[in-house]
Every structure is written in structure tokens, then in C-alpha cells.
Design an enzyme around this catalytic site. Structure first.
Site, PDB file in Angstrom:
ATOM      1  N   HIS A  41       0.804  -1.224   0.000  1.00 25.31           N
ATOM      2  CA  HIS A  41       0.000   0.000   0.000  1.00 25.31           C
ATOM      3  C   HIS A  41       0.844   1.285   0.000  1.00 25.31           C
ATOM      4  CE1 HIS A  41      -3.088  -2.915   1.313  1.00 25.31           C
ATOM      5  NE2 HIS A  41      -3.919  -2.095   0.712  1.00 25.31           N
ATOM      6  N   HIS A  48      -2.687  -5.660  -6.109  1.00 19.90           N
ATOM      7  CA  HIS A  48      -2.909  -6.858  -5.297  1.00 19.90           C
ATOM      8  C   HIS A  48      -4.382  -7.228  -5.280  1.00 19.90           C
ATOM      9  CE1 HIS A  48      -3.262  -3.399  -2.528  1.00 19.90           C
ATOM     10  NE2 HIS A  48      -4.206  -4.119  -1.948  1.00 19.90           N
ATOM     11  N   CYS A  83     -14.645  -5.268   3.533  1.00 21.21           N
ATOM     12  CA  CYS A  83     -13.656  -5.372   2.464  1.00 21.21           C
ATOM     13  C   CYS A  83     -12.355  -5.849   3.075  1.00 21.21           C
ATOM     14  CB  CYS A  83     -13.476  -4.050   1.730  1.00 21.21           C
ATOM     15  SG  CYS A  83     -13.136  -2.650   2.791  1.00 21.21           S
ATOM     16  N   HIS A  85      -8.524  -8.422   2.099  1.00 19.15           N
ATOM     17  CA  HIS A  85      -7.605  -9.108   1.196  1.00 19.15           C
ATOM     18  C   HIS A  85      -7.588 -10.592   1.518  1.00 19.15           C
ATOM     19  CE1 HIS A  85      -6.081  -5.006   2.018  1.00 19.15           C
ATOM     20  NE2 HIS A  85      -5.974  -4.956   0.708  1.00 19.15           N
ATOM     21  N   GLU A 103     -15.357  -9.406  11.166  1.00 23.23           N
ATOM     22  CA  GLU A 103     -15.623  -7.994  11.432  1.00 23.23           C
ATOM     23  C   GLU A 103     -16.996  -7.757  12.046  1.00 23.23           C
ATOM     24  OE1 GLU A 103     -14.907  -5.323   8.202  1.00 23.23           O
ATOM     25  OE2 GLU A 103     -12.878  -6.083   7.845  1.00 23.23           O
ATOM     26  N   TYR A 119      -8.757  -0.753  -9.717  1.00 21.45           N
ATOM     27  CA  TYR A 119      -8.662   0.686  -9.489  1.00 21.45           C
ATOM     28  C   TYR A 119      -7.353   1.058  -8.817  1.00 21.45           C
ATOM     29  CZ  TYR A 119     -10.513  -0.907  -4.994  1.00 21.45           C
ATOM     30  OH  TYR A 119     -10.712  -1.594  -3.823  1.00 21.45           O
ATOM     31  N   GLU A 130      -4.454   2.517  -2.667  1.00 19.67           N
ATOM     32  CA  GLU A 130      -5.224   1.305  -2.947  1.00 19.67           C
ATOM     33  C   GLU A 130      -5.089   0.985  -4.425  1.00 19.67           C
ATOM     34  OE1 GLU A 130      -6.396  -0.815  -1.098  1.00 19.67           O
ATOM     35  OE2 GLU A 130      -6.946   0.106   0.791  1.00 19.67           O
ATOM     36  N   GLU A 132      -5.743  -1.974  -6.480  1.00 20.53           N
ATOM     37  CA  GLU A 132      -6.372  -3.271  -6.232  1.00 20.53           C
ATOM     38  C   GLU A 132      -7.087  -3.856  -7.439  1.00 20.53           C
ATOM     39  OE1 GLU A 132      -7.040  -3.179  -1.465  1.00 20.53           O
ATOM     40  OE2 GLU A 132      -8.765  -2.605  -2.670  1.00 20.53           O
ATOM     41  N   TRP A 175     -12.380   4.203  -2.077  1.00 26.10           N
ATOM     42  CA  TRP A 175     -12.780   3.183  -3.051  1.00 26.10           C
ATOM     43  C   TRP A 175     -14.290   2.930  -3.072  1.00 26.10           C
ATOM     44  CZ3 TRP A 175     -10.094   2.226   1.463  1.00 26.10           C
ATOM     45  CH2 TRP A 175     -10.766   1.500   2.448  1.00 26.10           C
TER      46      TRP A 175
END
Length: 197
Positions: A41, A48, A83, A85, A103, A119, A130, A132, A175
Site C-alpha cells: 500500500h 494486489h 472489504c 484481502h 468484522e 482501481y 489502494e 487493487e 474506493w
């Protein structure tokens, strides 16, 4: 998979902290390696794999969350349901379901793939980027939420009109609109025309 806060390092058996690794991908989403999470990042950012989840209640309202103030990236801003990874080698669908539970303390009653979007969003507040290749998921949530306060500061179910109102006055993740717009065809299919998404 262990339940691991997004900002905490994994622990090896000897107690040492292991770096959280992300999957690096090419422009077609093909895995080409790994990188440590924070490194990926740092400007200009390394492309990624990521995922974004949009869950709705039975009235067609979108569940959004305000990210906890302790998050290293985009703390205190509103964003989509969940959101994150995938771990290297972890399927995006499995990662989306895992992180939603970690979460928000709830498993989606329905979760479906909704395409991908690529993006590049710099975050001026943190200086992070970001970059991604994002796998999108839409679904339903029907159980009571039990958010982890280290991950989630607040939650809300919103109609499209309420989201527009909130988006005009509150800060959202860099995002958010990109992933929402990319997921809209699947959102409309899930919620139907009366929900007005």
C-alpha cells in the site's frame, strides 16, 4: 484459517510476529507473487488481490460500516459492508465470508460473486495507495450483527436515498463509490427494482 484482525501481525509458534502477506496480481488478476501488506500500500502501490462485500437486509437496505478509529488505513470513514484481502492462495469467496464474520460477527445468508473491478485510489489522509484487483460480492444478512469494535466503529442499514444523503455529509473510503458502481448490476438483480439501487 485463524481469525486474525486485519491490522495485527500473525503469530508463529515461537511467538514472533509474521508479516501479513497479500497476493500480487497482474492486470488480468493472475497471481504473480506476494508482498507484505503495508509495503503493497506504499506509493505508488502494488497491484494486489482484494474483495468487497455488499450485504442487504430483507427490505433491500445496504449494510454499511464506519471503520474503527484504530485501523491503519482509512480509519473512521464509512465504507461498504466489508472489504479486505485474501490470504495468499485463499479463494476470494472464502476470504469475503471469513472477514464478514470476523468484522461483523455474522455469516451472510446468501453470498454471490458480482464481478471484479480494478482501481488505483490514493488516500490523501494516510498517504497510502489502494492499487487493487477487487472481487465483488453481494448477498443478504438476516442475523443480528455483533461487530468487533477493533474493526468496526458503527454500522447502518441505508436506502439509496439515505446513502446519498450520508455520502454528501460524511467521509467515505476512497474506493467506496468505485466498488459500489461496479457491483450495481448484481445489486439490482439481488434487491429488485423496488429497492431503487
Amino acid at each position: 484459517m485463524p481469525i486474525t484482525p486485519a491490522t495485527a501481525p500473525d503469530r508463529s509458534p515461537n511467538g514472533a510476529a509474521d508479516a501479513i502477506l497479500l497476493e500480487l496480481v497482474d492486470e488480468d488478476g493472475v497471481t504473480i507473487g506476494t508482498a507484505e501488506k503495508l509495503t503493497a500500500h506504499q506509493p505508488p502501490g502494488q497491484l494486489h488481490r482484494a474483495f468487497s462485500v455488499f450485504l442487504f437486509d430483507e427490505q433491500g437496505r445496504l449494510l454499511i460500516q464506519r471503520r474503527a478509529l484504530g485501523k491503519y488505513h482509512s480509519p473512521g470513514v464509512w465504507s461498504n459492508t466489508c472489504c479486505g484481502h485474501p490470504y495468499p492462495g485463499e479463494a476470494p469467496f472464502a476470504a469475503a465470508a471469513r472477514r464478514t464474520f470476523e468484522e461483523l460477527g455474522v455469516s451472510p445468508s446468501l453470498l454471490a460473486e458480482a464481478g471484479t473491478v480494478r482501481y488505483n485510489h490514493p488516500d490523501p489522509a494516510s498517504g497510502l495507495v489502494e492499487q487493487e484487483y477487487n472481487h465483488l460480492f453481494v448477498g443478504m444478512v438476516q442475523a443480528p450483527l455483533r461487530p468487533d469494535p477493533e474493526e468496526v466503529g458503527e454500522t447502518a442499514f441505508v436506502t439509496p436515498a439515505e446513502l446519498s444523503e450520508r455520502h454528501a455529509k460524511d467521509t467515505f473510503s476512497s474506493w467506496f463509490m468505485t466498488v459500489l458502481d461496479a457491483a450495481r448490476p448484481a445489486v439490482r438483480e439481488l434487491t429488485g427494482p423496488s429497492a431503487d439501487w
